[in-house]
Enzyme design. Structure first.
Site, PDB file in Angstrom:
ATOM      1  N   GLU A  43      -6.934   4.541   7.800  1.00  0.00           N
ATOM      2  CA  GLU A  43      -6.596   5.887   7.646  1.00  0.00           C
ATOM      3  C   GLU A  43      -8.002   6.549   7.071  1.00  0.00           C
ATOM      4  OE1 GLU A  43      -3.076   5.497   5.328  1.00  0.00           O
ATOM      5  OE2 GLU A  43      -2.230   5.146   7.270  1.00  0.00           O
ATOM      6  N   HIS A  79      -9.488   0.883   5.204  1.00  0.00           N
ATOM      7  CA  HIS A  79      -8.247   1.376   5.760  1.00  0.00           C
ATOM      8  C   HIS A  79      -8.340   2.296   7.067  1.00  0.00           C
ATOM      9  CE1 HIS A  79      -4.195   2.645   6.389  1.00  0.00           C
ATOM     10  NE2 HIS A  79      -3.579   1.366   6.147  1.00  0.00           N
ATOM     11  N   SER A 114       3.907  -1.881  10.502  1.00  0.00           N
ATOM     12  CA  SER A 114       5.253  -1.750  10.710  1.00  0.00           C
ATOM     13  C   SER A 114       6.033  -3.053  10.374  1.00  0.00           C
ATOM     14  CB  SER A 114       5.331  -1.378  11.896  1.00  0.00           C
ATOM     15  OG  SER A 114       5.012   0.182  12.327  1.00  0.00           O
ATOM     16  N   ASN A 128       0.900  -1.236  -0.024  1.00  0.00           N
ATOM     17  CA  ASN A 128       0.112  -0.083   0.051  1.00  0.00           C
ATOM     18  C   ASN A 128       0.728   1.236   0.114  1.00  0.00           C
ATOM     19  OD1 ASN A 128      -1.759   1.894   0.437  1.00  0.00           O
ATOM     20  ND2 ASN A 128      -2.537   1.513   2.605  1.00  0.00           N
ATOM     21  N   GLU A 170      -5.058  -5.014  10.685  1.00  0.00           N
ATOM     22  CA  GLU A 170      -4.056  -3.917  10.781  1.00  0.00           C
ATOM     23  C   GLU A 170      -4.397  -3.031  12.059  1.00  0.00           C
ATOM     24  OE1 GLU A 170      -2.350  -2.743   6.611  1.00  0.00           O
ATOM     25  OE2 GLU A 170      -3.969  -1.296   6.981  1.00  0.00           O
ATOM     26  N   LYS A 226       0.096   4.284  -0.256  1.00  0.00           N
ATOM     27  CA  LYS A 226      -0.519   5.397   0.374  1.00  0.00           C
ATOM     28  C   LYS A 226      -0.296   6.566  -0.561  1.00  0.00           C
ATOM     29  CE  LYS A 226      -0.123   3.175   4.741  1.00  0.00           C
ATOM     30  NZ  LYS A 226       0.038   3.280   6.228  1.00  0.00           N
ATOM     31  N   GLY A 232       2.479   2.593  10.975  1.00  0.00           N
ATOM     32  CA  GLY A 232       3.506   3.717  10.683  1.00  0.00           C
ATOM     33  C   GLY A 232       4.104   4.208  11.944  1.00  0.00           C
TER      34      GLY A 232
END
Ligand code: 13P
Length: 249
Positions: A93, A91, A209, A6, A163, A8, A169
């Site tokens: 985010e 996701h 991560s 991904n 996730e 992003k 991140g």
């Protein structure tokens, strides 16, 4: 076994083409499902670059309507036409920065399937939710709502990604046993909602991560079927990850 990158909001179209060409050479012949999910503006060109290679194309999001007055959105029909096979949906985010709800996500999952693509449905708890002991509760609720109304045939064509938000991140990766605990829970939930046979057919990816030095331990867990990778999918580390995963195939 699937490894999906991904990207992003990273890489321009030129950078994306250059990197994809490198990956094609470095990953040639690997018997893995390798998926690249670049930004929307790169999809069309990457579809050409990846044609007749062992790499597949994925999008990071889409709307659920076919067309219409939705400024700034991209429809599943548009993605399908250019050769997109996978679409990341839900996701964290998108959920947290853009306020996407489970109901909205469920509509997207259905639209992606209706257009012959595979949704990668992301679920996962925040740090606060984990600390309150709500991990299983949050994951179950996101899954029940995200998969609501899907037929058995549709479930067979879905990919789930666990996730944990606290791992995305942050450099704080879930320990293999922590990830396995939730993956095992997801598998059991699928068994309860459908049946054992079907629950085994759904790939459950881990994301958060992932790096070459922590990947093996995670992938060695019985209910982890691959990885959804952010930062480490943007450079040479992605090749390392694919090599590690290919030991399990
Ligand atoms: P990182 O690998 O950068 O933590 O991101 C994970 C992720 O969000 C993949 O979708």
């Amino acid at each position: 076994m699937i490894v999906a990158g991904n990207w992003k909001m990273n890489k321009t179209n030129q950078q994306a083409k250059l990197f994809a060409n490198t990956l094609i050479q470095r990953l040639a012949g690997m018997k893995l499902r390798i998926v690249l999910c670049p930004p929307f503006v790169c999809l069309s060109d990457l579809a050409e670059v990846l044609r007749e290679t062992n790499l597949c194309l994925g999008a990071q999001n889409c709307h659920y309507e076919k067309a219409g007055a939705f400024t700034g959105e991209i429809s599943p029909v548009m993605l399908k036409e250019i050769g997109v096979e996978y679409v990341i949906v839900g996701h964290s985010e998108r959920r947290h920065i853009f306020g996407e709800t489970d109901e909205f996500i469920n509509k997207k999952v259905k639209a992606i399937l209706d257009n012959g693509m595979t949704p990668i449905l992301c679920v996962g708890e925040t740090k606060e939710e984990r600390e309150k002991g709500l991990t299983f509760c949050v994951v179950e609720s996101q899954l029940r709502q995200g998969l609501f109304g899907l037929t058995r045939d549709q479930i067979e064509r879905i990919v789930i990604a666990y996730e944990p938000v606290w791992a995305i991140g942050t450099g704080i990766v879930a320990k293999p046993w922590q990830a396995q605990e939730v993956h095992g829970f997801i598998r059991k939930l699928l068994k309860a909602l459908y049946d054992e046979n079907l629950s085994k057919k759904v790939p459950i990816l881990y994301g958060g991560s992932i790096k070459p030095d922590n990947f093996f331990g995670l992938m060695a867990q019985p209910d982890i079927d691959g990885g959804l990778v952010g930062g480490a999918s943007l450079d040479e580390q992605f090749v390392e990850l694919a090599k590690i995963l290919s030991w399990f195939v």
